[in-house]
Write an enzyme that holds these catalytic residues in place. Sequence first.
Site, PDB file in Angstrom:
ATOM      1  CB  SER A  77      -0.966  -0.029   1.190  1.00  0.00           C
ATOM      2  OG  SER A  77      -1.873   1.035   1.135  1.00  0.00           O
TER       3      SER A  77
ATOM      4  CG  ASP B 255      -3.061  -0.669  -2.263  1.00  0.00           C
ATOM      5  OD1 ASP B 255      -3.111   0.490  -1.801  1.00  0.00           O
ATOM      6  OD2 ASP B 255      -3.589  -1.634  -1.679  1.00  0.00           O
TER       7      ASP B 255
ATOM      8  CG  ASP C 292      -6.707   0.052  -1.200  1.00  0.00           C
ATOM      9  OD1 ASP C 292      -5.964   1.038  -1.061  1.00  0.00           O
ATOM     10  OD2 ASP C 292      -6.740  -0.891  -0.381  1.00  0.00           O
TER      11      ASP C 292
ATOM     12  CG  ASP D  96      -3.813   3.868  -1.240  1.00  0.00           C
ATOM     13  OD1 ASP D  96      -4.345   3.649  -2.350  1.00  0.00           O
ATOM     14  OD2 ASP D  96      -3.982   3.133  -0.255  1.00  0.00           O
TER      15      ASP D  96
END
Length: 454
Positions: free
Chosen positions: A99, A245, A247, A243
Site C-alpha cells: 500500500s 495500491d 484502493d 495511495d
Amino acid sequence: MAADLSQIVKAYDVRGVVPDQWDETLAELFGAAFAQVTGADAIVIGHDMRPSSPGLSHAFARGAAARGVDVTEIGLCSTDQLYYASGAFNLPGAMFTASHNPAQYNGIKMCRAGAAPVGQDTGLADIRALVERWIDEGAPQPQGAPGTVTRRDTLEDYAAHLRSLVDLTSIRPLKAVVDAGNGMGGHTVPTVLAGLPIDLVPMYFELDGTFPNHEANPLDPKNIVDLQRRVREEHADIGIAFDGDADRCFVVDERGEPVSPSAVTALVAARELAKHGGKGTVIHNLITSWSVPEVVREHGGTPVRTRVGHSFIKAEMAHSGAIFGGEHSAHYYFKDFWNADTGMLAALHVLAALGGQDGPLSQLVAEYDRYAGSGEINSTVDDQRGRLAAIKAAYEGQEGVEIDELDGLTVSSADWWFNVRPSNTEPLLRLNAEARDEATMAKVRDEALEIIRG
C-alpha cells in the site's frame, strides 16, 4: 531465512521488509498454505509496481500451483482490480502490495472467492500456523499433478464494470488533476476515465515503487501539497490523489482545499441511497463525522456504526446487506463491488455528482461537511491502558456525557465527541475529535490531549 512471522503477519494482511523479514522462499510457502486453507481449485494473483512484487507474486503462484491449484496471474493491478477479478471469477485472490509503506516493504492482501476478506479470524491465523510449521519441518510433498499458471489481463473489464455502476457520459466537461503518487493509479486511471468528458491532468503516473516524488499516502497532508498547488495552477474543478495500491482516494476541491473523507462518505451514501430507491443500510465507522449518519437518515437510509477496520466493515456489510460503507481513512465499500473497497468507484461518484450540477466542488460538499473535526492526532505513550483509564475517570459521571468502549474509548455530549484508540502495532494512542464549532472542538481536543500526554 529465519523468519519471525509474528512481525509480518498482521491483523488483516502480511507486511514486512524485503528481503530482511521475508522473501520469495517464504512467499512460496504462503502460496501453498493459502491453497490448503482455502481448499480452492483455482486462485487469482495480482501485484503492484514495487521492485520486489513480480518475484514475490510468481513465487506465491508456484507454491499454490505445486498443490494442484490452477493460478490466473493478472499482473500489474490495483488492489481493487484484484478484488474485481476475485469477484468476477468467483475465486480466492492474493494481491502483492504494501500500500503506502516505503519502497523496501511488501505484503500480501488475501481474500476468499467473491473478494471476502481473509483476516486473523477468517483464515490468516491458519495460514500463518501452516507456514511456521513448514519452516520448522519442511513442507510436505505435494500429492497429484501440479496446477497450471496462466496470464490474463483484466484492466479493460475492471474499467467497464466500474463505468457500468456510475453513469458519467452526460456530465458537464470537467478538468481533473489526478496524483497517482507513482502508484497503481497511474495504471488504472487512464483506462477507467478514457472517453469520458474529463480533461485529465496526470501527476506522477509513472509506475515507480521507489516513490521518487512523495509517499503514496494521501492522508498525510505533506503528500498532497503538489496536488493542491497543481489544482490551483490549472484552475481545475477537482483534484484526486490515490495511495500506492490505489484502493483509497482522497479529494481536494477547486481551491486546493482537502475534502474530508467523511464528506465524501456522506455524498456517496446519498447517491447510493437514491440509486436504491431511498432505502438501505450504510455502514460508517465510529470516527466518521456526525454528518454521515445524519445525511443517511435524511435520504431514507439506516446508518450502522462499527469499529474501525476493513474486516469489521466488510463483516457488517455482509451481515446487514448494506449498500455502502465508508471510513475516515478514505476506504469506501460497495455492495455492487462484492462489499470490497474501491477508491476508484468513490472517485467516479464524486466526479458524477460534480459534473451533474453547475456549482463548484466546495459548494457541493458544504452540504456534507457540517462540523469541525480535528483529524487524527497520534501520541506516543508508555501505557495505553493506563492513559485510557485516566480519560475514562476524568469524564465518567459528568452530566450529559456518555462513554462507550466499542473501539477504544468514545466520549460524547450534545455538542462534541472524541474517540481515543490504541494502535495495534505501535505504542500510540490515536485521537479524533469533532464539535459543532471550531472553538469547542479545539477545547475538547486540547483537554483530551492533556490527559493522553499527561
